[in-house]
Motif scaffolding. Structure first.
Motif, short mmCIF file in Angstrom:
data_model
loop_
_atom_site.label_atom_id
_atom_site.label_comp_id
_atom_site.label_asym_id
_atom_site.label_seq_id
_atom_site.Cartn_x
_atom_site.Cartn_y
_atom_site.Cartn_z
N MET A 1 0.84 -1.17 0.00
CA MET A 1 0.00 0.00 0.00
C MET A 1 0.89 1.24 0.00
N GLN A 2 0.52 2.18 -0.83
CA GLN A 2 1.25 3.45 -0.90
C GLN A 2 0.82 4.35 0.26
N LEU A 3 1.71 5.24 0.66
CA LEU A 3 1.41 6.16 1.76
C LEU A 3 0.22 7.05 1.43
N VAL A 4 0.09 7.48 0.19
CA VAL A 4 -1.02 8.36 -0.18
C VAL A 4 -2.36 7.64 0.01
N GLU A 5 -2.40 6.35 -0.28
CA GLU A 5 -3.62 5.56 -0.07
C GLU A 5 -3.90 5.39 1.43
N ASN A 77 1.43 -3.56 4.65
CA ASN A 77 2.54 -4.11 3.88
C ASN A 77 3.14 -5.35 4.53
N SER A 78 3.13 -5.41 5.87
CA SER A 78 3.67 -6.60 6.54
C SER A 78 2.72 -7.79 6.39
N ASN A 79 1.43 -7.50 6.21
CA ASN A 79 0.45 -8.58 6.02
C ASN A 79 0.55 -9.19 4.64
N THR A 80 1.13 -8.47 3.68
CA THR A 80 1.23 -8.99 2.32
C THR A 80 2.58 -9.65 2.04
#
Length: 81
Positions: A1-5, A77-80
């Motif tokens: 996931m991007q920070l903007v999202e 991100n750690s979940n992916t």
């Protein structure tokens, strides 16, 4: 996931906790409702001044919103991985 999202998700959650519509937040922030919509969906990067206006409208410091977004991003991100 991007920070903007992630930032957009955090803004949406804060807005919904306060039971504000996008139009109401936009009015408090001095923005057009479409700007709030784009920020929440992460579809358009926003200028720092716009982000500051959003944080003022929510009554939450910009640094707190960014911290929450970074934590969400790290978690997602750690979940992916």
């Amino acid at each position: 996931m991007q920070l903007v999202e992630a930032f957009g998700r955090v803004v949406r959650a804060a807005r919904e906790r306060q039971k504000l519509t996008q139009s109401q937040l936009a009015e408090l922030a001095g923005l057009h409702w479409t700007a709030v919509s784009h920020i929440e969906r992460g579809t358009r990067p926003a200028h720092l001044v716009t982000l500051e206006s959003i944080s003022t409208g929510l009554g939450v410091s910009l640094s707190k919103l960014i911290q929450r977004a970074e934590a969400l991003q790290a978690s997602e991100n750690s979940n992916t991985d």
